[in-house]
Design a protein around this motif. Sequence first.
Motif, PDB file in Angstrom:
ATOM      1  N   ARG A 150    -101.827  38.968 -45.282  1.00 20.82           N
ATOM      2  CA  ARG A 150    -100.464  38.438 -45.391  1.00 20.82           C
ATOM      3  C   ARG A 150     -99.616  39.274 -46.341  1.00 20.82           C
ATOM      4  O   ARG A 150     -98.430  39.504 -46.089  1.00 20.82           O
ATOM      5  CB  ARG A 150    -100.515  36.984 -45.868  1.00 20.82           C
ATOM      6  CG  ARG A 150    -101.140  36.026 -44.868  1.00 20.82           C
ATOM      7  CD  ARG A 150    -101.031  34.593 -45.345  1.00 20.82           C
ATOM      8  NE  ARG A 150    -101.719  33.673 -44.448  1.00 20.82           N
ATOM      9  CZ  ARG A 150    -101.545  32.364 -44.442  1.00 20.82           C
ATOM     10  NH1 ARG A 150    -100.702  31.808 -45.304  1.00 20.82           N
ATOM     11  NH2 ARG A 150    -102.218  31.599 -43.599  1.00 20.82           N
ATOM     12  N   ALA A 151    -100.214  39.720 -47.433  1.00 22.25           N
ATOM     13  CA  ALA A 151     -99.471  40.534 -48.386  1.00 22.25           C
ATOM     14  C   ALA A 151     -99.019  41.841 -47.746  1.00 22.25           C
ATOM     15  O   ALA A 151     -97.879  42.284 -47.939  1.00 22.25           O
ATOM     16  CB  ALA A 151    -100.328  40.815 -49.620  1.00 22.25           C
ATOM     17  N   ARG A 152     -99.894  42.459 -46.974  1.00 21.64           N
ATOM     18  CA  ARG A 152     -99.536  43.729 -46.324  1.00 21.64           C
ATOM     19  C   ARG A 152     -98.493  43.517 -45.231  1.00 21.64           C
ATOM     20  O   ARG A 152     -97.634  44.374 -45.022  1.00 21.64           O
ATOM     21  CB  ARG A 152    -100.790  44.377 -45.756  1.00 21.64           C
ATOM     22  CG  ARG A 152    -101.655  45.026 -46.836  1.00 21.64           C
ATOM     23  CD  ARG A 152    -102.967  45.520 -46.304  1.00 21.64           C
ATOM     24  NE  ARG A 152    -103.592  46.452 -47.247  1.00 21.64           N
ATOM     25  CZ  ARG A 152    -104.851  46.836 -47.198  1.00 21.64           C
ATOM     26  NH1 ARG A 152    -105.644  46.371 -46.234  1.00 21.64           N
ATOM     27  NH2 ARG A 152    -105.338  47.683 -48.072  1.00 21.64           N
ATOM     28  N   ALA A 153     -98.579  42.381 -44.547  1.00 17.83           N
ATOM     29  CA  ALA A 153     -97.627  42.115 -43.464  1.00 17.83           C
ATOM     30  C   ALA A 153     -96.243  41.766 -44.005  1.00 17.83           C
ATOM     31  O   ALA A 153     -95.220  42.205 -43.469  1.00 17.83           O
ATOM     32  CB  ALA A 153     -98.151  40.989 -42.580  1.00 17.83           C
ATOM     33  N   ALA A 154     -96.197  40.963 -45.091  1.00 18.21           N
ATOM     34  CA  ALA A 154     -94.921  40.468 -45.604  1.00 18.21           C
ATOM     35  C   ALA A 154     -94.370  41.259 -46.786  1.00 18.21           C
ATOM     36  O   ALA A 154     -93.200  41.129 -47.132  1.00 18.21           O
ATOM     37  CB  ALA A 154     -95.065  38.993 -46.016  1.00 18.21           C
ATOM     38  N   GLY A 155     -95.227  42.060 -47.435  1.00 18.61           N
ATOM     39  CA  GLY A 155     -94.777  42.812 -48.596  1.00 18.61           C
ATOM     40  C   GLY A 155     -95.099  42.159 -49.918  1.00 18.61           C
ATOM     41  O   GLY A 155     -95.108  42.826 -50.950  1.00 18.61           O
ATOM     42  N   ARG A 156     -95.380  40.853 -49.904  1.00 17.65           N
ATOM     43  CA  ARG A 156     -95.814  40.146 -51.105  1.00 17.65           C
ATOM     44  C   ARG A 156     -96.308  38.769 -50.703  1.00 17.65           C
ATOM     45  O   ARG A 156     -96.060  38.309 -49.579  1.00 17.65           O
ATOM     46  CB  ARG A 156     -94.699  40.017 -52.149  1.00 17.65           C
ATOM     47  CG  ARG A 156     -93.527  39.126 -51.765  1.00 17.65           C
ATOM     48  CD  ARG A 156     -92.678  38.803 -52.983  1.00 17.65           C
ATOM     49  NE  ARG A 156     -93.401  37.938 -53.916  1.00 17.65           N
ATOM     50  CZ  ARG A 156     -93.229  37.958 -55.233  1.00 17.65           C
ATOM     51  NH1 ARG A 156     -92.386  38.817 -55.779  1.00 17.65           N
ATOM     52  NH2 ARG A 156     -93.891  37.131 -56.016  1.00 17.65           N
TER      53      ARG A 156
END
Length: 253
Positions: A13-19
């Motif tokens: 999720r962090a990689r997909a959304a940026g944080r």
Amino acid sequence: MYAEERQQEILRRARAAGRVDVVTLAEEFAVTTETVRRDLTVLEKAGVLRRVHGGAIPVERLGFEPALAARDEVMTSEKERIAKAALAELPQDGAIIIDAGSTTRRLAQELPADRELTVIVNSPPLATILAARANLNVIMLGGRVRGRTLATVDDWALRPLADIHVDVAFMGTNGISVAKGLTTPDPAEAAIKRAMIASAQRSVLLADHTKFSDTFLARFATLAEIDVVITDTVLDPQVAADLALHGPEVVRA
């Protein structure tokens, strides 16, 4: 959900959304905020996230790549399945290249003892693993050793590749997408990867599903230059289908 599964999903999720946000994650996973903070601490120690106020950011957004030791500690079961699936692409004899990386290292460890192969590597750790094997002729490419990835790069590694022909190159990547192809943060390492692919009759990419959401500075191959992509079953089937339309066979292990 086990802690490792939750941590892998947090990283995705962090990689997909940026944080990612601690409170939101706690609500969605039905755990306490303290549990989420412990998960983020584990991921930060692994070198894949950086803690910020209220959440975390993937290190790729901060402009640097995680060290090899850090990458080796995440997606371990997926990388092992990918490596075992890659054994089907080995020639009965002949020569192969194994690129530097945490997933390719697992392939090196899985190489069968009943085949005589010449194995070319650009990684001192891989050379150490393979050199003791009586059935293998190991060739180590020289050059400058990058401290972050322990891969040899620059002219002393590039020049021998111009005169080498191998049956299969087993490659790693930091990022892969239909639009941008295969990318890595360091141009010198991209040049070595590009030369490895050019020296091979067939190229096989080993990449877990987290690599399919990232694009980095230097492209070293298009999808049309890759014959087989071996990944894990978490990769979205539609993404796998889109990749296959652009050339490579996609194997989900």
